[in-house]
Design a protein around this motif. Structure first.
Motif, short mmCIF file in Angstrom:
data_model
loop_
_atom_site.label_atom_id
_atom_site.label_comp_id
_atom_site.label_asym_id
_atom_site.label_seq_id
_atom_site.Cartn_x
_atom_site.Cartn_y
_atom_site.Cartn_z
N ARG A 159 12.94 2.13 -11.72
CA ARG A 159 12.55 1.22 -10.67
C ARG A 159 11.12 1.44 -10.18
N GLU A 160 10.30 2.01 -11.03
CA GLU A 160 8.89 2.12 -10.67
C GLU A 160 8.04 2.00 -11.92
N ASN A 161 6.76 1.73 -11.70
CA ASN A 161 5.81 1.71 -12.81
C ASN A 161 4.64 2.62 -12.44
N GLU A 162 3.58 2.60 -13.22
CA GLU A 162 2.47 3.52 -12.95
C GLU A 162 1.71 3.17 -11.68
N ASN A 163 1.94 1.97 -11.11
CA ASN A 163 1.20 1.54 -9.93
C ASN A 163 1.95 1.64 -8.61
N LYS A 164 3.28 1.55 -8.67
CA LYS A 164 4.05 1.57 -7.43
C LYS A 164 5.51 1.88 -7.71
N THR A 165 6.18 2.32 -6.65
CA THR A 165 7.62 2.50 -6.72
C THR A 165 8.30 1.26 -6.16
N SER A 166 9.57 1.16 -6.36
CA SER A 166 10.35 0.05 -5.81
C SER A 166 10.70 0.36 -4.36
N ALA A 167 10.99 -0.68 -3.59
CA ALA A 167 11.44 -0.50 -2.21
C ALA A 167 12.93 -0.17 -2.15
N VAL A 168 13.62 -0.26 -3.29
CA VAL A 168 15.06 0.01 -3.35
C VAL A 168 15.36 0.95 -4.52
N HIS A 169 16.10 2.02 -4.23
CA HIS A 169 16.54 2.96 -5.27
C HIS A 169 18.01 3.27 -5.05
N PHE A 170 18.70 3.61 -6.13
CA PHE A 170 20.10 4.00 -6.05
C PHE A 170 20.20 5.49 -6.38
N LEU A 171 20.81 6.25 -5.46
CA LEU A 171 20.84 7.71 -5.57
C LEU A 171 22.27 8.23 -5.60
N ARG A 172 22.45 9.30 -6.38
CA ARG A 172 23.73 10.01 -6.41
C ARG A 172 23.46 11.47 -6.09
N PHE A 173 24.10 11.97 -5.04
CA PHE A 173 23.99 13.37 -4.63
C PHE A 173 25.26 14.09 -5.08
N GLN A 174 25.13 14.95 -6.09
CA GLN A 174 26.28 15.65 -6.65
C GLN A 174 26.49 16.97 -5.90
N LEU A 175 27.71 17.24 -5.46
CA LEU A 175 28.02 18.42 -4.66
C LEU A 175 28.97 19.36 -5.40
N SER A 176 28.82 20.65 -5.13
CA SER A 176 29.74 21.63 -5.70
C SER A 176 31.00 21.71 -4.82
N ASN A 177 32.06 22.30 -5.37
CA ASN A 177 33.29 22.50 -4.60
C ASN A 177 33.04 23.38 -3.38
N GLU A 178 32.14 24.35 -3.54
CA GLU A 178 31.82 25.25 -2.42
C GLU A 178 31.12 24.49 -1.29
N MET A 179 30.22 23.59 -1.64
CA MET A 179 29.54 22.78 -0.63
C MET A 179 30.54 21.89 0.12
N ILE A 190 0.84 -1.20 0.00
CA ILE A 190 0.00 0.00 0.00
C ILE A 190 0.88 1.26 0.00
N ALA A 191 1.91 1.26 0.86
CA ALA A 191 2.80 2.43 0.94
C ALA A 191 3.51 2.69 -0.38
N LEU A 192 4.02 1.63 -1.01
CA LEU A 192 4.75 1.81 -2.27
C LEU A 192 3.84 2.34 -3.38
N SER A 193 2.56 2.02 -3.31
CA SER A 193 1.62 2.56 -4.31
C SER A 193 1.37 4.04 -4.11
N LYS A 194 1.59 4.54 -2.89
CA LYS A 194 1.38 5.96 -2.59
C LYS A 194 2.66 6.79 -2.72
#
Length: 194
Positions: free
Chosen positions: A135-155, A103-107
């Motif tokens: 990793r998702e379709n029109e009905n639900k998302t996946s319980a696992v995702h791979f993320l990349r957070f890109q940072l600036s030199n100033e950050m 239910i949660a993944l569908s929301k």
């Protein structure tokens, strides 16, 4: 951050000798690499040591010893090692109850794009998500995702000078903020940055 090479890996025989100690080292290391955001999601920040362990475990489980197959594993797992200007994380949506999870993944469609990290004095950094495949379709998302957070030199500079780091998720079905993130995690993440 350096990438893994074949010469960095233990032979299957050597790994069997050191596995318990190596596993304990990685378990202790991971305590500083997991960020819980609310009751049902967490970011698991990947790095060289964790990927080294993952490869060794894969080689062991699959009894892989051929050069080509080892190179394939290195190619896949090296993509999850940050390169000095970013953080790479596995984003997990965690519900023990299967019906509740479904239910949660569908929301939660699109939640992977609503995760953010924020260095004081800068805007939120939203991830580039699921670069390998959708990793998702029109009905639900996946319980696992791979993320990349890109940072600036100033950050990166601000973090190294002591700026606080916060995190959160702004999604209609799931909204939580961690401000600031625990210091042990902040310090561990700074070690990923050139």
């Amino acid at each position: 951050m350096k990438k893994l090479k074949r010469k960095d890996l233990f032979s299957l025989e050597k790994y069997s000798e050191i596995r318990d100690d190596f596993r304990l080292k990685v378990i202790n290391h991971k305590k500083n690499r997991r960020l819980q955001i609310g009751p049902n999601t967490a970011l698991y920040f990947e790095d060289y040591l964790i990927m080294h362990y993952q490869i060794q475990e894969m080689l062991r489980a699959e009894k892989i010893f051929e050069s080509g197959a080892i190179s394939e594993e290195l190619s896949v797992y090296n993509e999850l090692i940050p390169d000095g200007s970013n953080w790479k994380a596995t984003f997990m949506i965690e519900f023990c109850d299967e019906d509740e999870r479904r239910i949660a993944l569908s929301k939660m469609l699109g939640i992977e794009d609503k995760v953010w990290l924020k260095i004081d004095g800068f805007k939120e950094v939203y991830p580039i998500s699921d670069e390998d495949l959708d990793r998702e379709n029109e009905n639900k998302t996946s319980a696992v995702h791979f993320l990349r957070f890109q940072l600036s030199n100033e950050m990166i500079g601000a973090l190294k000078l002591g700026s606080q780091l916060s995190a959160g998720i702004d999604h209609p079905a799931y909204s939580h903020t961690i401000n600031p993130i625990p210091e042990n995690i902040r310090k561990s993440l700074i070690s990923d940055l050139d």
